[in-house]
Motif scaffolding. Structure first.
Motif, short mmCIF file in Angstrom:
data_model
loop_
_atom_site.label_atom_id
_atom_site.label_comp_id
_atom_site.label_asym_id
_atom_site.label_seq_id
_atom_site.Cartn_x
_atom_site.Cartn_y
_atom_site.Cartn_z
N ALA A 28 11.61 6.45 13.44
CA ALA A 28 12.83 6.09 12.71
C ALA A 28 12.54 5.91 11.23
N SER A 29 11.41 5.32 10.91
CA SER A 29 11.04 5.08 9.51
C SER A 29 10.70 6.38 8.79
N LEU A 30 10.03 7.29 9.49
CA LEU A 30 9.68 8.58 8.88
C LEU A 30 10.93 9.41 8.57
N VAL A 31 11.99 9.21 9.35
CA VAL A 31 13.26 9.88 9.04
C VAL A 31 13.76 9.42 7.67
N VAL A 32 13.61 8.13 7.40
CA VAL A 32 14.00 7.58 6.09
C VAL A 32 13.12 8.19 4.99
N GLY A 33 11.81 8.27 5.24
CA GLY A 33 10.91 8.88 4.27
C GLY A 33 11.26 10.34 4.00
N ALA A 34 11.65 11.06 5.05
CA ALA A 34 12.05 12.46 4.91
C ALA A 34 13.33 12.58 4.09
N LEU A 35 14.27 11.66 4.32
CA LEU A 35 15.52 11.65 3.55
C LEU A 35 15.23 11.40 2.07
N ASN A 36 14.40 10.40 1.80
CA ASN A 36 14.03 10.12 0.40
C ASN A 36 13.37 11.34 -0.24
N SER A 37 12.45 11.96 0.49
CA SER A 37 11.73 13.13 -0.04
C SER A 37 12.69 14.26 -0.37
N ALA B 184 3.85 11.65 -0.21
CA ALA B 184 3.78 10.29 -0.74
C ALA B 184 4.92 9.42 -0.19
N TYR B 185 6.13 9.97 -0.14
CA TYR B 185 7.26 9.18 0.36
C TYR B 185 7.21 9.01 1.87
N LEU B 186 6.66 9.98 2.56
CA LEU B 186 6.47 9.83 4.01
C LEU B 186 5.44 8.74 4.30
N ILE C 256 0.84 -1.20 0.00
CA ILE C 256 0.00 0.00 0.00
C ILE C 256 0.88 1.25 0.00
N GLY C 257 1.98 1.20 0.73
CA GLY C 257 2.93 2.33 0.71
C GLY C 257 3.51 2.55 -0.68
N ILE C 258 3.88 1.45 -1.35
CA ILE C 258 4.39 1.55 -2.72
C ILE C 258 3.30 2.12 -3.63
N THR C 259 2.07 1.70 -3.42
CA THR C 259 0.95 2.20 -4.22
C THR C 259 0.84 3.71 -4.13
N ILE C 260 0.99 4.26 -2.94
CA ILE C 260 0.90 5.71 -2.77
C ILE C 260 2.04 6.41 -3.51
N SER C 261 3.25 5.86 -3.43
CA SER C 261 4.37 6.47 -4.16
C SER C 261 4.14 6.38 -5.67
N LEU C 262 3.56 5.28 -6.14
CA LEU C 262 3.27 5.14 -7.57
C LEU C 262 2.19 6.11 -8.03
N SER C 263 1.30 6.50 -7.13
CA SER C 263 0.21 7.41 -7.50
C SER C 263 0.74 8.77 -7.95
N VAL C 264 1.92 9.18 -7.47
CA VAL C 264 2.53 10.44 -7.91
C VAL C 264 3.63 10.19 -8.94
N ASN C 265 3.57 9.00 -9.55
CA ASN C 265 4.57 8.58 -10.55
C ASN C 265 5.96 8.46 -9.94
N GLY C 266 5.99 8.06 -8.68
CA GLY C 266 7.25 7.78 -8.01
C GLY C 266 7.42 6.29 -7.85
N PHE C 267 8.44 5.91 -7.10
CA PHE C 267 8.67 4.49 -6.84
C PHE C 267 9.63 4.37 -5.66
N ASP C 268 9.24 3.57 -4.67
CA ASP C 268 10.03 3.45 -3.44
C ASP C 268 10.55 2.02 -3.29
N LEU C 269 11.84 1.86 -3.54
CA LEU C 269 12.47 0.55 -3.40
C LEU C 269 13.00 0.29 -1.99
N SER C 270 12.91 1.28 -1.13
CA SER C 270 13.51 1.15 0.20
C SER C 270 12.56 0.55 1.24
N VAL C 271 11.33 0.20 0.84
CA VAL C 271 10.33 -0.22 1.82
C VAL C 271 10.73 -1.48 2.58
#
Length: 334
Positions: free
Chosen positions: A115-124, A235-237, A68-83
């Protein structure tokens, strides 16, 4: 006149082929699931029993939440391989809070999410501000967080009564309340609530619709006054948040933190999210489609295990399913 008739005759097979493709694009996943259920039930009647259906739903719960997290990143034409790595980090943090620091359930869960949101913030920041391509950045983040989780746990499995580096025994205990999160029916309820909430968010709120607009045409969205960067950050958060929840549920289910425990969920989650593109002809990332994709993968895995297919052959099947889903998705977008 004859030329016109000939042209019409040539157009008819093409039109029929196109209509068949449209039908398979919309309903192919559902038909495949029904076919697999029939095949596996015929091979082993216990496949369709209620206990096995519950087992399948339990087995796909973590995959679905992360997907579902990947789905949200895909909705903005992104892609999150770090999940997968984020799930591993979340798993390690939440268990260590109990075992090493004797914290309560609330503190342990909040720590893992933070801790996970820090990763999302870094990606963003790296993707939105420094304009690093999302796939490359999240690939780099995957290795960074994987190494961070290993360093944090010192490469050891974190569990109750473990031996600490100084030779003493860990005295912290995992809360019985926390242990229930990974049990039936709660693990399935958490998955269902996640799917429903994200479906409502993406489909029926202006924020979800904005994300789809950004995913369809970023420049048009910007010209329409939509704050593109803010929604990409969100989306990445959110992707990191759901990976964290997946890691927490995994921790509750196994009651330990294994090395890179979230990594095996990456491939299944990506496959589920991309399979979801074609479910009922959606043509875009969506929560219901992602759930159906996860169900397909869960049925495949469960049925193949019942048919005594070796575990090392599972990735061949899952890889083939993902390749097929990608082929259908990107062919449709041409």
């Amino acid at each position: 006149m004859e030329a016109k008739i000939s042209a019409k005759n040539q157009d008819a097979p093409v039109k029929k082929a196109f209509e068949l493709f449209q039908f398979l694009y919309k309903y192919g996943t559902i038909i495949t699931i029904l076919a697999l259920i029939i095949i596996f039930s015929a091979a082993n009647p216990t496949f369709i029993q209620g206990s096995n259906v519950i087992n399948i739903l339990r087995s796909i719960s973590i995959v679905t939440i992360i997907a579902i997290g990947i789905t949200i990143s895909l909705s903005v034409n992104g892609f999150d391989l770090s999940v997968g790595s984020v799930a591993s980090l979340s798993n390690a943090v939440v268990i260590s809070m109990f075992v090493w620091f004797s914290q309560n359930t609330l503190v342990a869960i909040i720590s893992a999410i933070a801790a996970s949101l820090v990763v999302g913030a870094l990606n963003s920041f790296m993707i939105v501000k420094l304009r690093i391509p999302d796939m490359l950045m999240t690939l780099a983040t995957m290795f960074i967080i994987q190494g961070t989780a290993l360093t944090y746990t010192k490469g050891a499995t974190v569990s109750q009564n473990m031996v600490m580096p100084d030779g003493s025994m860990a005295t912290g205990l995992i809360s019985p309340f926390f242990a229930k999160i990974g049990e039936v029916p709660w693990i399935i309820i958490i998955m269902a609530v996640t799917v429903i909430l994200v479906h409502i968010f993406l489909t029926y709120t202006k924020h979800g619709r904005y994300m789809y607009v950004i995913g369809g045409n970023k420049e048009a969205a910007r010209l329409s006054g939509i704050p593109v960067n803010k929604y990409k950050v969100a989306a990445y958060l959110l992707s990191a948040l759901f990976a964290a929840i997946g890691g927490i549920v995994l921790a509750s289910r196994v009651m330990t933190s294994e090395i890179n425990s979230g990594a095996p969920y990456l491939m299944d989650s990506v496959a589920a999210a991309f399979i979801g593109f074609s479910v009922l002809g959606a043509g875009k990332a969506n929560a219901i489609g992602t759930f159906v994709g996860a169900v397909l993968i869960g049925i495949l895995q469960n049925g193949l295990v019942m048919m005594s297919v070796p575990y090392y052959a599972m990735d061949i099947v899952k890889g083939a399913v993902l390749a097929f889903a990608l082929a259908i998705t990107y062919y449709k977008q041409k």
